[in-house]
Design an enzyme around this catalytic site. Structure first.
Site, PDB file in Angstrom:
ATOM      1  CG  ASP A 189      -1.799   1.222   1.300  1.00  0.00           C
ATOM      2  OD1 ASP A 189      -2.592   1.419   0.364  1.00  0.00           O
ATOM      3  OD2 ASP A 189      -1.703   1.994   2.281  1.00  0.00           O
ATOM      4  CD  GLU A 274      -4.538   0.602  -3.228  1.00  0.00           C
ATOM      5  OE1 GLU A 274      -5.757   0.677  -3.053  1.00  0.00           O
ATOM      6  OE2 GLU A 274      -3.715   1.390  -2.705  1.00  0.00           O
ATOM      7  CG  ASP A 355      -1.225   3.389   5.893  1.00  0.00           C
ATOM      8  OD1 ASP A 355      -2.265   3.718   5.277  1.00  0.00           O
ATOM      9  OD2 ASP A 355      -0.448   4.210   6.398  1.00  0.00           O
TER      10      ASP A 355
END
Length: 398
Positions: A189, A274, A355
């Protein structure tokens, strides 16, 4: 198993003599001129609904050299000029393939100064590189050795805005081989407070190189703003000082990302990230500077090509997946999760670091996507601009 050697560019600083610097500067100017002339010719033909290919522009180059106005094109090596036409052809191929915008003209002040030489335009013997139209080899700072027995297929010479000269040698590197397979997988992340948060719980701090040099950059920019407009020597020196600060920031950032991505690729077989649209995210005025300093796009690019080199897998999940709002323990989806909430407790009793929880969810859904056959770049390969993962987003039960 078939062995394929990776073609790799090795970039070095070099210090040209005055004659070499003058020759290369002339070459840069001629490359830019030929590129712009060919682009203008192809644009004019485009308005007439005609297509002009590389062969046609190559014939035009021959004719241009015979004119009195452009006779100076004969003073430099013809190979970089032909390569400029090939680069223009590649740009149009990407445009017609809807992978890029329409090619733009090269600017004398803003465009990158570079020239590409193929094997017929340089000699590489005993560790010495001599370019066409030059009597002496380049004084290269060999900061690292080339692969044993390497023979460059292409040489690119460039000068950056800070005035530094570089030569890039494209060679086959037999030392780049797939690493031994491992069962390790990690979800990542990205963020601003921490550059990366891994699903293992590790957090990588954000160096913020631009912020560190912001005072030095502002001072150099103020000095530049005071100089008279034009091509004066003082303004040119002030502009170069600004460029040196930017170069320092860029070099340190790139070095950090190289070390970080190499470690991640060596330690993990599968890496899940991502699929962020950084281009749109930097439109946020309050966060644009911090997002640009984090260089998420460059991080992803490095991660992907190193994964291809070493036989690893990079999976990009849908950008709309609610990784922060989903409990990685029980799967409950929270209604809202403002950015200022860094820790939260689920109804199941689990307290999450925002996170770390997001990284765990990214890993879980990425492994599922891998089994289902989702691609690395879902938003670019799926019609409509959305990933197959969009349809698999967990929804809250009524």
């Amino acid at each position: 198993m078939k062995t394929t050697h990776v073609k790799r560019a090795f970039k070095y600083r070099f210090h040209p003599t005055d004659a070499q610097a003058a020759e290369l500067s002339r070459t840069f100017g001629c490359v830019r001129k030929v590129y712009n002339l060919a682009l203008a010719a192809r644009t004019e033909a485009w308005t007439r609904q005609e297509r002009v290919n590389y062969n046609a522009t190559s014939a035009m180059l021959t004719a241009w050299k015979k004119t009195e106005e452009l006779a100076y094109l004969n003073e430099v090596s013809s190979v970089p000029l032909q390569q400029a036409l090939r680069h223009l052809q590649t740009a149009f191929t990407h445009f017609f393939g809807k992978r890029a915008k329409y090619p733009r003209f090269k600017s004398r002040k803003k465009s990158r100064k570079s020239a590409e030489y193929t094997t017929s335009a340089f000699r590489f013997r005993d560790g010495k590189l001599t370019l066409a139209k030059m009597a002496e080899p380049l004084d290269i700072v060999w900061s690292r050795p080339l692969p044993e027995g390497a023979s460059p297929s292409t040489v690119t010479v460039s000068q950056d805005a800070a005035g530094r000269w570089y030569v890039s040698l494209l060679c086959e590197d037999p030392s780049v081989k797939p690493l031994p397979a491992t069962s390790a997988a990690v979800g990542i992340d990205v963020g601003l407070d921490h550059l990366l948060t891994l699903s293992t719980g590790e957090k990588v701090s954000n160096p913020r190189y631009e912020r560190r040099d912001r005072a030095r950059l502002a001072k150099a920019q103020r000095q530049l703003a005071r100089k008279a407009k034009g091509d004066g020597a003082n303004r040119r020196k002030a502009r170069q000082k600004v460029a040196k600060v930017y170069a320092r920031i860029t070099d340190r950032r790139r070095d950090h990302l190289h070390k970080l991505t190499t470690r991640l690729v060596r330690e993990n077989q599968t890496i899940v990230i991502e699929d962020l649209t950084v281009r749109n995210m930097v439109k946020n005025g309050s966060l644009a500077r911090a997002i640009s300093d984090a260089a998420w796009s460059e991080f992803r690019s490095m991660l992907e090509y190193k994964a291809r080199w070493y036989g690893r897998e990079v999976i990009a999940i849908d950008r709309w997946f609610p990784s922060s709002r989903l409990c990685s323990t029980c799967g409950t989806l929270q209604d809202r999760m403002p950015l200022n909430v860094r820790t939260w407790t689920c109804d199941c009793g689990t307290t999450h670091d925002r996170d770390v929880n997001a990284a765990k969810n990214i890993l879980a859904v990425g492994l599922t996507a891998s089994v289902c056959g989702a691609g690395v770049r879902p938003q670019r390969s799926t019609p409509g601009g959305q990933s197959a993962m969009k349809q698999k987003t967990p929804r809250r039960e009524p």
